[in-house]
Design an enzyme around this catalytic site. Structure first.
Site: not given
Ligand code: F6R
Ligand code: MG
Ligand code: MG
Length: 388
Positions: A15, A232, A235
């Site tokens: 990613d 974190y 994912k």
């Molecule tokens: C899960 C994912 C999304 C982010 C969510 C919050 O793998 O990529 O669900 O965790 O959109 O993202 P932030 O913290 O970047 O606002």
């Molecule tokens: Mg992804």
């Molecule tokens: Mg992602």
């Protein structure tokens, strides 16, 4: 060309940023990665490639003759992700460069953030493979389908009626917490196998081999970004390569387990259970509550080291009912809001405020033993996870 020459398939993903949140890869970043791979093909480093995406993950599917863990191929993938990241930064994409945890490449891309699944084999006269790519979930999400494909005769008729498969398969299972592995054989060790892989956050099926001749049948990426980075980051959306037909499960036996949208960990903020929805490339984007988790399957023939294809296998009305069921399950789970089991247990959540909340409340907690009627023993959290 020697008859025994081995072809290697490398699927490497990262990613490196996406458009409108963690939703979908931008086409210009795919183009940047494709340019790097096209140049490598021209130089003869790789034989062929296919660049695609599932949700916010950029996927590089490559064939070559350099074997698994080749520093040259890993560096190539790293450079492709770096170039794509440059474009992501220019465009101001969201979380640009997210999965590239290091500034420098050091011989092997594993441990640096991207996910890797690779296998090498001497091609059969016709060599069908399926590349699975999932978003908003974790490597253990493939445990259940792999079990069904290679060990469940109610799924795979060939285990019973094809003499080439009747001896069964061996599963290499990784303990991603302790960095150990064990090989378990099916059918004779099925219950031991299930005792491990039913905990998919910890025990991950890494490879499957045909017992009769030890031929590689499947391989999964096993990187867990949060374990690599210690916190974190994103994912560890997994990829998997499976060989099909002529002594391996048929293409339809390999796809069949995905007609059941089983629950996987991931989804919103990597902290929720949700159904794994099989989709065609056109639906490979994560919208609703950043999901639900999706999986794409691309079928290829591998011929003289070339990728021929792909065919978009879940882009099929035969999976419409699965997708409908997945949506119903998603609705049902969503109504639990912040409650388990929709929300993951505290050990598996990628986002948490629990330590801060406990800290803030520490002086307000008061003794309540008389309320319980017994004196509780203070136990460590791992001891709380089930009867010993
Ligand atoms: C899960 C994912 C999304 C982010 C969510 C919050 O793998 O990529 O669900 O965790 O959109 O993202 P932030 O913290 O970047 O606002
Ligand atoms: Mg992804
Ligand atoms: Mg992602």
């Amino acid at each position: 060309m020697s008859e025994q020459r081995k072809t290697t398939i490398s699927v490497i993903k990262a990613d490196i940023g996406s458009i409108a949140g963690h939703h979908k890869v931008h086409p210009d970043t795919m183009l940047a990665a494709s340019r790097v791979l096209a140049e490598a093909k021209r130089k003869g480093i790789i034989k062929s490639f296919y660049v695609t995406h599932v949700g916010d993950d950029l996927q590089l599917i490559m064939t070559h003759f350099k074997g698994v863990n080749s520093p040259e191929i890993h560096e190539l993938a790293w450079n492709a992700f770096k170039e794509a990241t440059k474009v992501a930064k220019e465009l101001g994409l969201y979380a640009a460069g997210q999965d590239l945890l290091s500034d420098a490449f050091s011989g092997n891309i594993r441990g640096l953030g991207p996910g890797v699944a690779e296998m090498e084999f001497v091609e059969r006269p016709a060599e069908p493979i399926i590349v699975f790519m999932a978003d908003k979930t974790e490597p253990g999400a493939f445990n259940l389908p792999l079990y069904k494909i290679f060990a469940d005769p109610f799924n795979t008729a060939g285990l019973v009626i094809d003499p080439r498969m009747h001896d069964g398969f061996a599963f290499e299972v990784l303990d991603v917490y302790e960095g150990r592995r064990v090989i378990l054989k099916a059918p004779e060790e099925l219950y031991d196998l299930l005792a491990l892989i039913g905990t998919p956050g910890r025990y991950v099926i890494k490879r499957v081999f045909r017992k009769k001749d030890n031929e590689i049948a499947a391989v999964v990426s096993s990187e867990r970004l949060n374990l690599i980075a210690g916190k974190y980051i994103g994912k560890d959306d997994p990829v998997m390569i499976v060989r099909a037909q002529s002594g391996f499960p048929a293409m339809g036996e390999i796809l069949e387990p995905f007609s059941f949208p089983h629950l996987v960990a991931g989804w919103m903020r990597g902290s929720h259970h949700g159904p794994l929805m099989p989709v065609g490339l056109k639906d490979a984007k994560c919208t609703r509550f950043d999901g639900p988790p999706r999986v794409v399957a691309l079928g290829f023939q591998v011929h003289n080291g070339e990728l021929v294809g792909p065919t978009d296998l879940f882009d099929d009305v035969a999976f419409d009912e699965t997708r409908r069921l997945a949506q119903q399950i998603a609705d049902y789970l969503r109504r639990h809001g912040p409650f388990m089991p929709h929300r993951l247990g505290p050990e598996e959540m990628e986002y948490t405020t629990l330590p801060q909340v406990l800290e803030r409340l520490k002086d307000r907690f008061e003794a309540a033993e008389e309320e319980l009627g017994y004196k509780p023993i203070i136990r460590k959290s791992e001891e709380l996870s089930g009867k010993q």
